[in-house]
Design an enzyme around this catalytic site. Structure first.
Site, PDB file in Angstrom:
ATOM      1  N   ARG A 107      70.500  21.359 -24.382  1.00 48.35           N
ATOM      2  CA  ARG A 107      71.765  22.075 -24.223  1.00 48.35           C
ATOM      3  C   ARG A 107      71.528  23.541 -23.865  1.00 48.35           C
ATOM      4  O   ARG A 107      72.443  24.220 -23.403  1.00 48.35           O
ATOM      5  CB  ARG A 107      72.605  21.964 -25.490  1.00 48.35           C
ATOM      6  N   ASP A 120      82.754  16.914 -30.511  1.00 49.72           N
ATOM      7  CA  ASP A 120      83.851  16.715 -31.460  1.00 49.72           C
ATOM      8  C   ASP A 120      84.560  18.018 -31.822  1.00 49.72           C
ATOM      9  O   ASP A 120      85.311  18.078 -32.788  1.00 49.72           O
ATOM     10  CB  ASP A 120      83.337  16.039 -32.730  1.00 49.72           C
ATOM     11  N   GLU A 122      68.945  23.991 -33.508  1.00 49.64           N
ATOM     12  CA  GLU A 122      68.956  24.681 -32.212  1.00 49.64           C
ATOM     13  C   GLU A 122      69.928  25.846 -32.211  1.00 49.64           C
ATOM     14  O   GLU A 122      69.689  26.882 -31.560  1.00 49.64           O
ATOM     15  CB  GLU A 122      69.271  23.697 -31.090  1.00 49.64           C
ATOM     16  N   ASP A 123      71.045  25.729 -32.943  1.00 46.78           N
ATOM     17  CA  ASP A 123      72.023  26.807 -33.008  1.00 46.78           C
ATOM     18  C   ASP A 123      71.486  27.999 -33.784  1.00 46.78           C
ATOM     19  O   ASP A 123      71.713  29.155 -33.413  1.00 46.78           O
ATOM     20  CB  ASP A 123      73.331  26.304 -33.628  1.00 46.78           C
TER      21      ASP A 123
END
Length: 443
Positions: free
Chosen positions: A246, A264, A350-351
């Site tokens: 991403r 979502d 990852e965030d």
């Protein structure tokens, strides 16, 4: 000369024996004399930089480190070791504004190039690379301005206006459109799945240029006819089932702004529009909604991670956040493979890693924007994966990640903030017709 060198090496011990704290003296001093040692140079020079004490060089003929790219006249004062009696009048003539500028520059140079052996070695190698590949090299402005040359990758661009942290200094405004990148991990089994509504919401934004669906599901992506019609181009890209995909520098992203979304995510078009306008005022930062925070745990002697909703935060999750596309390139080409492998192996963190990276570049916290007070938890459609945070191991992994990342950076780059940006008249008891973002107050 030998006696002078011995005195330089023993000065700290002598001061401590006389009841002075040498490090405290350094940090409380505005100017620090840096005479020559056994050689032209002196380790007192790096000590002064670290302490934000303006070095006053007394070593005629000394070529300062990395002087072919670093403009040392913006950080040091050069004296003449043959005219020592003139030094007091020289430093007294320096005005307060220049003193502040010199001290700030010492800190910038120390943090960027001299705070570790790794940075000194990497700076040396990058300067050599710039010499060899001069057609894609950094200019002196990049080397001498925040965040420093090591965080400006010339392979991405050699134009200042292409990097978000230079916009303010150049008087440049970011583009007026964004690209939405939606990370899809669930197969499309129903037209009522959250991603279908999310596509409609995002595509209705007047600032949306295109939507890219990063397909990370185990099943092949559906045909274009299965996706709803939209007023903007829709591209489905294979994410190769990697969590870090991403943040790959996808060539399809043509806008400066990227809206990163989980499949979502529940948002309104007005929420998207407001967050984008906020990002345009702070293009070097992450701007988004769901906040998280870190803290130091003195009992465990380790960093902790919390998802409690408080006024204090240091992380904005990239499941719903805007940031500049350059951070995709930096994430892929600056961070070590070991950290990205950790993220892919755990399908987690990852965030957090992106927040570490952006805060390390800017030395600033992310920005949280107003959102509706309540979000409805939508049950996972049949045949789709359960939400990851329902797994207790998910939280434990994030605790471990935050310490692993801090170890690699060598310090904790995350910055706490209590700053939140709301629309004008948000929650004010005035007529709803006077409010531009009325939907944000509806639950």
């Amino acid at each position: 000369m030998q006696e002078q060198g011995r005195a330089e090496e023993d000065v700290e011990q002598d001061l401590n024996e006389e009841g002075f704290d040498y490090q405290e003296l350094l940090h409380n001093s505005t100017f620090c004399l840096v005479p020559r040692g056994r050689r032209l140079g002196s380790f007192r020079f790096l000590e002064s930089l670290q302490a934000a004490c303006i070095p006053v060089l007394l070593s005629n003929g000394w070529e300062l480190p990395f002087s072919d790219v670093i403009q040392w006249n913006q950080a040091v004062i050069e004296g003449d070791e043959r005219l020592l009696l003139q030094v007091p009048s020289t430093v007294r003539s320096v005005g307060n504004e220049r003193v502040l500028a010199l001290r700030q520059r010492t800190q910038m140079l120390w943090e960027a190039y001299f705070s570790s052996v790794d940075k000194i070695v990497l700076t040396t190698l990058e300067i050599i690379k710039d010499r060899v590949f001069s057609h894609i090299s950094r200019n002196k402005y990049m080397w001498n301005s925040l965040p420093g040359g090591l965080l400006v990758l010339p392979e991405y661009s050699t134009h200042l206006a292409h990097f978000p942290f230079y916009y303010l200094g150049l008087g440049v405004s970011p583009g007026q459109e964004f690209t939405a990148v939606i990370n899809a991990v669930s197969p499309l089994v129903s037209q009522s799945q959250p991603i279908m509504k999310l596509l409609q919401v995002v595509s209705k934004s007047k600032y949306c240029s295109q939507i890219i669906i990063l397909w990370n599901s185990e099943k092949p992506p559906p045909s274009r006819s299965k996706w709803p019609p939209m007023p903007v181009p829709l591209t489905v890209t294979d994410g190769r089932r990697k969590t870090t995909s991403r943040f790959l520098p996808h060539v399809a992203i043509e806008t400066e702004a990227v809206l990163s979304l989980d499949e979502d995510t529940v948002l309104l078009t007005s929420e998207v529009n407001f967050a984008f306008l906020v990002w345009r005022s702070f293009p070097e930062r992450i701007v988004g909604y769901p906040p998280r925070s870190h803290f130091w745990d003195p009992l465990k002697h380790a960093w902790g991670y919390t998802s409690k909703w408080t006024n204090d935060y240091s992380i904005v999750l990239t499941g719903a956040a805007f940031y500049h596309r350059y951070y995709h390139y930096l994430f892929t080409h600056y961070l070590p493979q070991s950290l990205r492998t950790l993220v892919d192996h755990t399908s987690n963190c990852e965030d957090i890693l992106m927040n570490f990276l952006v805060s390390a570049v800017t030395h600033l916290p992310p920005i949280k924007v107003a959102q509706r007070k309540q979000y409805k938890e939508l049950p996972s459609p049949q045949g789709t994966k359960t939400v990851p945070w329902a797994n207790p191991e998910h939280f434990n992994q994030r605790q471990e990640c935050i310490n692993t990342f801090a170890d690699w950076f060598g310090y904790m780059p995350l910055v706490h903030s209590q700053f939140r940006l709301d629309p004008v008249l948000f929650k004010d008891q005035v007529s709803v017709f006077r409010k531009k973002y009325k939907d944000l107050e509806r639950t």
